[in-house]
Design an enzyme around this catalytic site. Structure first.
Site, PDB file in Angstrom:
ATOM      1  N   GLY A  94       1.200  -1.359  -0.198  1.00 38.67           N
ATOM      2  CA  GLY A  94       0.107  -0.229   0.308  1.00 38.67           C
ATOM      3  C   GLY A  94       1.066   0.706   0.090  1.00 38.67           C
ATOM      4  N   THR A  95       0.316   2.468  -0.304  1.00 42.75           N
ATOM      5  CA  THR A  95       1.480   3.133  -1.070  1.00 42.75           C
ATOM      6  C   THR A  95       0.698   5.023   0.004  1.00 42.75           C
ATOM      7  OG1 THR A  95       0.130   3.797  -2.307  1.00 42.75           O
ATOM      8  CG2 THR A  95       2.095   2.484  -2.963  1.00 42.75           C
TER       9      THR A  95
END
Lengths: 260, 269
Positions: B41-42
């Site tokens: 996830g960023t």
């Protein structure tokens, strides 16, 4: 000393009488299912009576406080272990009562060398729709029964039957939260009155026959004045993470006004 | 007949097979393939606003150079007053979020009282440090931001962590994930030139956060923009968790990119 089948029979009988005698004074718990969710109703003087077990499971019990605590903790342990390792969807009242609690209770009850559980418990499971809600009433000997619209546990089986009769005849009145709580309280009082009548296994003397059977209304007025009404709500439509909560005093106030 | 423990959920799981908050056997060797297995996830960010804390995250999950998923939920409720925003290894993060949810609820149901906020943020530390052996092997590292409404002080609080589980409390904002480094200075710029986040309304804070996320998406290849899917935004206030309505998000995003609704490319800056 030898241990014959007769002794076993005798010990079961003795244990049953022992447990029934101790349960009799317990404050009943009534579960009613409505569109808003499941209401679990009781009246207590000391400890709480209604507890959250898991996201959609609630529990209320009659009996020895430490036995209730043991069952409550075992139920919470099972639900969380199972809910984490598999999924919350796999935690059902059916599995909890049928495969975890009932066999263990039966084993404890049949073992003459341990103290039996003084316990009757009501488990309720919230579903998507009212018709799918499930109730399980579990006894100290591991026997349980399954209902869908309402269920009770009380101090004696006779009392439970009277409460069920009352709920059965009047369940159409339970349309919303207020009417359902009032009906549940009437059932509670009915159970309270009948559990305290001398019945199971004992001879009823004339003197006892004359003991005044107080009316439901009178009982409720007295109890509500002296003790605390406890109503747990498993909310079907809440956006909150926790579906369960106890109704606050200000929410109960208008519902109980007619008994004050 | 029944086991008897305190409200410790990790203790309850002890000795059981299957996934939990711990990693007992870290992979010993990985070569270059490990990062391809691990979906990340960023960018997620948390800021305080007038009534609590706002969390915003993009929706992209990547594995190496591949976009695995463009509808990832990275802002998740742990309970009615706690949010966790996750970045890094998706597999570990989602598993640990499930663990934390159960740990908090288990404690509350067993002990008949809520776990303290300090207890909750420490439990997050413990989960991160238990994950360390795996993170050291190059996969499975994740960094969360925990936001909560503190009923004792009546204010929102934000905690962020390092890879070993050290916990830091921030007074204004927190950000994590690959895009967060690119925009870190911009938070300070907003605070100095406009006003502190904690004095903003929810609408103002949301607007700033969405612009920050847009910049992160411009500067970081792993952070998803708004073109296909709206970002996720949740807030916590005295009344619990608020899901920011899609309409409100759409309106603000439309104001940031005026022509996006027409399905046209963005104007060249």
């Amino acid at each position: 000393m030898s241990f014959t089948p007769y002794d076993w029979n005798q010990s079961i009988q003795t244990r049953m009488e022992y447990v029934e005698e101790r349960l009799r004074d317990g404050s009943p718990v009534v579960g009613v299912s409505i569109d808003e969710g499941i209401l679990t109703v009781s009246i207590h003087r000391a400890q709480r009576k209604v507890y959250e077990v898991y996201d959609r499971l609630v529990f209320g019990g009659v009996g020895n406080q430490s036995d209730i605590e043991t069952i409550r903790n075992a139920a919470i342990d099972f639900a969380h272990r199972e809910g984490f390792q598999r999924s919350p969807d796999d935690v059902t009242a059916h599995r909890l009562v049928g495969s975890v609690l009932s066999p263990a209770l039966k084993k404890a009850f049949g073992d003459p060398f341990t103290a039996p559980f003084v316990f009757r418990g009501l488990f309720a499971e919230l579903a998507e729709r009212r018709e799918q809600d499930q109730f399980y009433a579990l006894g100290y000997d591991g026997e349980f029964k399954n209902d869908s619209r309402y269920s009770v546990v009380a101090g004696s089986l006779e009392a439970e039957n009277r409460m069920i009769d009352l709920l059965h005849a009047n369940i159409d009145r339970a349309q919303d939260r207020s009417s359902a709580v009032r009906l549940a309280l009437e059932a509670w009082a009915t159970g309270r009155i009948h559990a305290r009548r001398p019945s199971y296994g004992s001879k009823v003397t004339e003197e006892e026959e004359e003991i005044e059977i107080r009316t439901v209304d009178q009982t409720l007025r007295e109890e509500i004045a002296e003790a605390t009404v406890e109503v747990g709500l498993l909310d079907r439509n809440t956006p909150r993470e926790s579906k369960f909560r106890l109704l606050r005093a200000d929410e109960l106030q208008p519902i109980l006004a007619e008994y004050r | 007949m029944f086991s008897n423990q305190s409200g410790d959920f990790l203790g309850l799981l002890d000795g059981l097979p299957g996934p939990d908050g711990r990693v007992t056997d870290a992979p010993v060797s990985h070569g270059d393939h490990a990062t391809e297995l691990d979906t990340h996830g960023t960018t997620v960010l948390a800021v305080k606003y007038r009534d609590g804390v706002l969390n915003v995250g993009d929706r992209r999950a990547t594995a190496n150079m591949a976009v695995m998923f463009d509808r990832a939920e990275k802002v998740l409720p742990l309970d009615d007053y706690t949010l966790i925003a996750i970045s890094g290894s998706f597999a570990r993060a989602v598993e640990i979020v499930r663990y934390l949810k159960h740990a908090f609820r288990y404690y509350a149901r067993r002990e008949l009282q809520e776990m303290s906020l300090d207890g909750k943020v420490s439990e997050v530390s413990r989960a991160i440090s238990n994950n360390l052996p795996m993170a050291l092997q190059g996969i499975g590292a994740f960094i969360p931001i925990v936001s909560a409404y503190d009923p004792k002080t009546n204010e929102g609080r934000i905690f962020f962590y390092d890879g070993m589980g050290a916990r830091f409390e921030t007074s204004e904002f927190g950000a994590a994930g690959s895009g967060s480094e690119r925009i870190r200075g911009a938070f300070d710029y907003i605070i100095r030139t406009k006003k502190p986040f904690r004095e903003m309304t929810l609408e103002e804070a949301l607007q700033e956060c969405l612009i920050l996320l847009d910049i992160a998406a411009d500067l970081d290849a792993a952070t998803g923009g708004f073109a296909k899917v709206l970002p996720v935004a949740k807030a916590i206030s005295r009344d619990g968790i608020i899901d920011i309505p899609t309409e409100q998000m759409r309106r603000i995003v439309a104001a940031i990119h005026p022509r996006e609704d027409a399905g046209l490319a963005r104007p060249v800056i």
